[in-house]
Structures are given as structure tokens and as C-alpha cells.
Design a protein around this motif. Structure first.
Motif, PDB file in Angstrom:
ATOM      1  N   LYS A  21      59.470 -28.240 -41.737  1.00 25.36           N
ATOM      2  CA  LYS A  21      58.191 -28.894 -41.458  1.00 25.36           C
ATOM      3  C   LYS A  21      58.048 -29.204 -39.979  1.00 25.36           C
ATOM      4  O   LYS A  21      56.970 -29.043 -39.410  1.00 25.36           O
ATOM      5  CB  LYS A  21      58.071 -30.195 -42.271  1.00 25.36           C
ATOM      6  N   LYS A  22      59.137 -29.649 -39.350  1.00 27.41           N
ATOM      7  CA  LYS A  22      59.093 -29.947 -37.920  1.00 27.41           C
ATOM      8  C   LYS A  22      58.770 -28.694 -37.121  1.00 27.41           C
ATOM      9  O   LYS A  22      57.963 -28.723 -36.197  1.00 27.41           O
ATOM     10  CB  LYS A  22      60.429 -30.525 -37.446  1.00 27.41           C
ATOM     11  N   LYS A  23      59.433 -27.593 -37.475  1.00 26.60           N
ATOM     12  CA  LYS A  23      59.210 -26.337 -36.760  1.00 26.60           C
ATOM     13  C   LYS A  23      57.775 -25.864 -36.935  1.00 26.60           C
ATOM     14  O   LYS A  23      57.134 -25.405 -35.998  1.00 26.60           O
ATOM     15  CB  LYS A  23      60.184 -25.260 -37.225  1.00 26.60           C
ATOM     16  N   LYS A  24      57.248 -25.970 -38.150  1.00 24.91           N
ATOM     17  CA  LYS A  24      55.873 -25.534 -38.412  1.00 24.91           C
ATOM     18  C   LYS A  24      54.871 -26.400 -37.662  1.00 24.91           C
ATOM     19  O   LYS A  24      53.924 -25.904 -37.082  1.00 24.91           O
ATOM     20  CB  LYS A  24      55.572 -25.596 -39.917  1.00 24.91           C
ATOM     21  N   SER A  25      55.090 -27.719 -37.681  1.00 23.87           N
ATOM     22  CA  SER A  25      54.129 -28.604 -37.021  1.00 23.87           C
ATOM     23  C   SER A  25      54.164 -28.435 -35.504  1.00 23.87           C
ATOM     24  O   SER A  25      53.134 -28.457 -34.853  1.00 23.87           O
ATOM     25  CB  SER A  25      54.379 -30.064 -37.395  1.00 23.87           C
ATOM     26  N   SER A  26      55.344 -28.245 -34.928  1.00 23.20           N
ATOM     27  CA  SER A  26      55.412 -28.060 -33.478  1.00 23.20           C
ATOM     28  C   SER A  26      54.857 -26.695 -33.079  1.00 23.20           C
ATOM     29  O   SER A  26      54.223 -26.562 -32.039  1.00 23.20           O
ATOM     30  CB  SER A  26      56.842 -28.223 -32.962  1.00 23.20           C
ATOM     31  N   ALA A  86      52.476 -25.104 -34.730  1.00 21.56           N
ATOM     32  CA  ALA A  86      51.031 -25.169 -34.949  1.00 21.56           C
ATOM     33  C   ALA A  86      50.349 -25.914 -33.802  1.00 21.56           C
ATOM     34  O   ALA A  86      49.235 -25.578 -33.410  1.00 21.56           O
ATOM     35  CB  ALA A  86      50.731 -25.859 -36.273  1.00 21.56           C
ATOM     36  N   LYS A  87      51.023 -26.905 -33.243  1.00 15.89           N
ATOM     37  CA  LYS A  87      50.455 -27.666 -32.139  1.00 15.89           C
ATOM     38  C   LYS A  87      50.642 -26.955 -30.803  1.00 15.89           C
ATOM     39  O   LYS A  87      50.109 -27.386 -29.792  1.00 15.89           O
ATOM     40  CB  LYS A  87      51.119 -29.055 -32.049  1.00 15.89           C
ATOM     41  N   GLY A  88      51.429 -25.892 -30.817  1.00 13.56           N
ATOM     42  CA  GLY A  88      51.713 -25.203 -29.567  1.00 13.56           C
ATOM     43  C   GLY A  88      52.676 -26.010 -28.719  1.00 13.56           C
ATOM     44  O   GLY A  88      52.781 -25.821 -27.524  1.00 13.56           O
ATOM     45  N   GLY A  89      53.363 -26.918 -29.378  1.00 12.32           N
ATOM     46  CA  GLY A  89      54.277 -27.802 -28.656  1.00 12.32           C
ATOM     47  C   GLY A  89      55.630 -27.174 -28.458  1.00 12.32           C
ATOM     48  O   GLY A  89      55.862 -26.007 -28.767  1.00 12.32           O
TER      49      GLY A  89
END
Length: 127
Positions: free
Chosen positions: A98-103, A105-108
Motif C-alpha cells: 500500500k505504501k509503494k502504491k500510494s507513493s 500514485a502521488k509521484g512521490g
């Protein structure tokens, strides 16, 4: 009442499986007695778990409470500990995904990139 009936039904099914496997018969009274004992034992387990959590000043029963309950049965304790560890590692893997997907997706940045940036920032502040 429905819960008691569900326990009785399940015990009946288990007794039927054992009867077929071991070529024995269980009377209705025997099945009823086993059901009653199982139901009462579950009630006792629930009360004990509640007391363990309350003693630790918590309102939620944890896996540690369940392990404490199972402490007298080495095989059961070993099984519960193993399953608990499997669930914990599975949960950690899901959190990482989830962390990898959210970062992403945010381009972070990834966590490693973020740590490197923080370290660089701290180094420049010290200079």
C-alpha cells in the motif's frame, strides 16, 4: 439461542464425521452433552480473555491474550503462535504494498529516497 444451536449443529457434524471414520455411533444425548460442554468452555474462554485484557488495562483482546489462554496446551500454543506470526508478516507485506502504491500514485519518493533526502537536509542544516 441461535449460537447454542449453531454449536450443537457443528458438534453433530463433527461427531458424524468421527462416527464414519472410526465406525462408532454417537447417541443424541452424547452429542447434546458434548455441545453443552463445548458451549460452556467457550463462555469460560471469552470471560478469561476479557479478564486478561482488562488486567492489562485494555478494552481489546489481543493475540497475546489468546496465547496466555492457550498456555497449558503446548501444541495449541505453538499453533497459535505460528498463525499469529504468519498473519503479522502478511499484514506487513500488505502495508508495504500500500505504501509503494500510494507513493507511486502521488509521484512521490520511495521510502529510501525520502530517507536520503531527509539525511541530506539534516547535513546541510549542520553546515
Amino acid at each position: 439461542q441461535r449460537l447454542r444451536a449453531a454449536v450443537h449443529y457443528t458438534v453433530g457434524c463433527l461427531c458424524q464425521d468421527v462416527a464414519e471414520d472410526k465406525d462408532v455411533q454417537f447417541s443424541k444425548q452424547t452429542i447434546a452433552a458434548i455441545s453443552e460442554i463445548a458451549f460452556r468452555q467457550c463462555e469460560n474462554f471469552a470471560k478469561d480473555l476479557e479478564m486478561f485484557a482488562r488486567h492489562a488495562k485494555r478494552s481489546t483482546v489481543t493475540t497475546e491474550d489468546v496465547k496466555l489462554l492457550a498456555r497449558r496446551s503446548n501444541s495449541l500454543l505453538k499453533y497459535i503462535t505460528q498463525k499469529s506470526e504468519e498473519l503479522a508478516s502478511s499484514n506487513m507485506e500488505q502495508r508495504e504494498k500500500k505504501k509503494k502504491k500510494s507513493s507511486a500514485a502521488k509521484g512521490g519518493r520511495t521510502s529510501g529516497e525520502h530517507e536520503a533526502a531527509v539525511t541530506e537536509s539534516e547535513d546541510s542544516n549542520m553546515a
